[in-house]
Motif scaffolding. Structure first.
Motif, short mmCIF file in Angstrom:
data_model
loop_
_atom_site.label_atom_id
_atom_site.label_comp_id
_atom_site.label_asym_id
_atom_site.label_seq_id
_atom_site.Cartn_x
_atom_site.Cartn_y
_atom_site.Cartn_z
N ARG A 243 3.03 6.25 -7.18
CA ARG A 243 2.05 7.11 -7.86
C ARG A 243 2.38 8.59 -7.64
NH1 ARG A 243 -1.60 3.08 -5.76
NH2 ARG A 243 -2.16 4.48 -4.05
N LYS B 215 1.63 3.81 -3.32
CA LYS B 215 1.27 5.22 -3.15
C LYS B 215 2.47 6.12 -3.46
CE LYS B 215 -0.90 8.42 0.15
NZ LYS B 215 0.14 9.47 0.19
N TYR C 62 0.83 -1.21 0.00
CA TYR C 62 0.00 0.00 0.00
C TYR C 62 0.86 1.26 0.00
CZ TYR C 62 -3.07 3.66 1.82
OH TYR C 62 -3.74 4.83 2.01
N SER D 197 -10.66 -2.90 2.84
CA SER D 197 -9.94 -2.36 1.68
C SER D 197 -8.52 -2.91 1.61
CB SER D 197 -9.90 -0.84 1.74
OG SER D 197 -9.11 -0.38 2.83
N ARG E 3 -2.92 9.46 -5.26
CA ARG E 3 -4.20 8.75 -5.34
C ARG E 3 -4.21 7.80 -6.53
NH1 ARG E 3 -6.22 13.94 -4.01
NH2 ARG E 3 -6.73 14.30 -6.21
N GLY E 4 -5.06 6.81 -6.45
CA GLY E 4 -5.18 5.84 -7.52
C GLY E 4 -5.16 4.43 -6.97
N ASP E 5 -4.68 3.52 -7.76
CA ASP E 5 -4.68 2.11 -7.38
C ASP E 5 -3.45 1.45 -8.00
OD1 ASP E 5 -5.49 -0.27 -6.28
OD2 ASP E 5 -7.52 -0.21 -7.13
N GLU F 205 -7.25 5.72 -11.75
CA GLU F 205 -8.62 5.70 -11.22
C GLU F 205 -8.75 4.66 -10.09
OE1 GLU F 205 -13.19 4.71 -12.66
OE2 GLU F 205 -11.72 5.42 -14.13
N GLU F 206 -9.07 5.12 -8.93
CA GLU F 206 -9.22 4.24 -7.79
C GLU F 206 -10.51 3.45 -7.90
OE1 GLU F 206 -8.81 4.50 -2.90
OE2 GLU F 206 -8.83 6.33 -4.12
#
Length: 561
Positions: A178, A175, A171, A412, A187-189, A387-388
């Protein structure tokens, strides 16, 4: 084997010290019984006595220490320039030199150690300073330690409950990556996958789902025909540092198109996703990708006549400026997805070179392979998505035995349902621990050094007698593609005859490199270009002297050709 008979078990009879044997009946061996020692419900080969056998801790530590000694000796040898990169033998010879066959009887621990030594004896020393054969080279000691720890933990990445620390490290690392790309607040995935080809296929999968979410339940019959346009060359061969993939979904006369640039994984992804390799259309592009202009004049769709297609124009290599111009008013652009990856992603770590990826923050997804330029032990590839939640919606299947909705922690962090895999290897710890050890500035220095070496090689051979560059201009990345012309063909006047002979030079020199074991560098043809050397520098152990050695070795091995 089916268990059909067992001796009286000392454990069940109350005598924990007595051995228990479960006899396995093997009809293929003429009805022989093979005894296996049972240590309180653990069935292991009776000759081993390693954990989890009772009182097996001492034997286990001794055995593992001997394995570690073998590994450490191999590591030290790998960095010694006086040793061979490879002890090459042809496959039939290597099969005969050792007994590689699997047996019914368990081997002794001494035999196991012999097998370990033999395996490393004939393995390629990818950490050797003169190994340049692949994009993934070198061996980082902290990364190696992390890999050992990962195997010791031996867990799966699908839920927080079985991999709490690893899930959290994935995680925070994704991050951070990104943020480096330039997406606001990171932010995002994202997810770590088994290599860049799979990461690129994930991007194709997400692009299709974003435009046609119904395909998940109803399949390809529910969407227009998809066509993938890809460049005819692979940017991992060329001087360029990044593959741009532009899926464009266009509606016209009942079909849509995906526009892609470069890398064979696009065809593999098309095959896996049901688009089909015949629907991957190769188009021409600037060989250096420093200025990319792709023009579709006409393309015939089988049994559907001819259609004029889109005119997409990409200006410069950075994706920072692009225009889209339709060639017909009847053709409507309804959506576009930009994917960027994977060889050049690590340049984002370098303040000196990250300008080569200017505009990457506009991408919908990015593939980043730390197991290449960052020398993280294989495998370590990340797909990063702007895009999350899109990955979750695209891939989740709500397997109730893994992803229960009434767990007592934040769900999550159960990341497995957004992956195509169920079982997923822990790849994150190697990258995370190396990042802690080096810091971003340490990775930056490592990457800058590799690019300095590639520029040094280019400057040494661009005007050197007997060498010709495959592509004009200084490479943007560490790919340096060149021909070596031995004296025997250097002054041939018949161009076709010269080309015919030149095509055979690189394979012969490469074979001699392997037989002598001195170095390894890749070669390939491309389009109408005959075989050339494809030198890629990603090995942190390499020096300017190793580049000099490579040049001299090519000349020594090829002088009589």
């Amino acid at each position: 084997c089916a268990p059909v008979k067992s001796s009286v078990c000392g454990f069940l009879c109350g005598d924990a010290a007595a051995p228990c044997f479960l006899h396995l009946w093997t009809p293929a061996q003429g009805g022989r019984f093979f005894p296996y020692l049972c240590a309180r419900f653990s069935i292991i080969p009776h000759r081993a006595h390693l954990l989890p056998a009772m009182d097996g801790d001492t034997k286990t530590m001794t055995f593992l220490q001997e394995v570690v000694d073998i590994l450490l000796a191999y590591i030290v040898e790998s960095f010694d320039r006086e040793t061979k990169v490879i002890d090459f033998h042809y496959p039939n010879e290597l099969l005969q030199m050792n007994n590689w066959e699997l047996q019914d009887e368990p081997a002794t621990l001494d035999d196991i150690l012999i097998s370990c030594r033999a395996t490393l004896k004939y393995a390629i020393k990818t950490a050797h300073p003169r190994y340049f054969n692949q994009l993934s080279t070198g061996l980082d000691m902290v990364g190696l330690a992390a890999d050992w720890l990962t195997s010791t933990a031996n867990t799966n990445m699908f839920t927080y409950e079985v991999a709490p620390v690893f899930v959290l490290l994935e995680y925070v690392t994704l991050k951070k990556m990104r943020e480096i790309i330039g997406w606001p607040d990171g932010r995002g995935d994202g997810i770590f996958s088994p290599g860049g080809a799979i990461s690129n296929m994930y991007a194709m999968l997400l692009a299709r789902f974003k435009m046609f979410p119904e395909v998940k339940e109803k399949g390809m019959s529910s969407v227009p025909r998809l066509v993938a346009f890809t460049s005819e060359h692979d940017t991992q061969t060329l001087h360029y540092c990044c593959t741009l993939t532009i899926p464009m979904f266009l509606l016209s006369s009942g079909f849509s198109s995906l526009v892609f640039q470069s890398h064979f994984s696009i065809k593999k992804g098309a095959a896996a996703l049901g688009i089909g390799t015949e629907s991957v259309i190769c188009i021409k592009a600037d060989e250096r990708y420093s200025r990319v202009s792709i023009i579709f004049h006409r393309w015939e769709i089988i049994d559907q006549g001819c259609y004029k297609l889109l005119y997409p124009k990409l200006i410069d290599n950075t994706a920072s400026s692009r225009t889209l111009q339709p060639l017909g008013s009847w053709l409507q652009i309804i959506w576009m997805w930009l994917h960027c990856g994977a060889w050049g992603g690590s340049l984002l770590m370098s303040r000196r070179h990250r300008w080569k990826l200017d505009g990457v923050e506009r991408a919908n997804s990015v593939t980043w392979n730390p197991h290449k330029m960052m020398s993280v032990p294989l495998q370590c590839s990340a797909l990063l998505v702007r895009e999350e939640g899109l990955m979750q919606n695209c891939n989740q299947m709500h397997a109730c035995y893994l992803f229960q909705q009434d767990k007592h922690y934040d769900l999550s962090y159960d990341t497995g349902d957004k992956a195509l895999q169920c079982g997923r290897h822990v790849d994150i710890f190697k990258l995370w621990l190396m990042w802690r050890a080096k810091g971003t500035i340490g990775f930056e220095a490592q990457i800058d050094k590799c690019l300095e070496l590639s520029e040094y090689l280019y400057n040494k051979i661009k005007d050197r007698e007997g060498y010709e560059m495959v592509f004009d201009g200084k490479p943007q990345h560490t790919n340096v593609c060149f021909w070596y012309l031995p004296p025997g063909i250097r002054y041939m006047e018949d161009k076709e005859e010269k080309k015919k002979h030149l095509h055979k030079v690189a394979p012969v020199i490469k074979a001699r490199m392997m037989e002598y074991g001195t170095t390894m560098v890749s070669y390939q043809p491309q389009g109408d270009k005959v075989n050339f050397f494809r030198m890629v520098i990603s090995n942190p152990a390499a020096t300017f002297q190793d580049i000099d050695f490579l040049i001299e070795e090519i000349e020594r091995l090829g002088q009589d050709l």
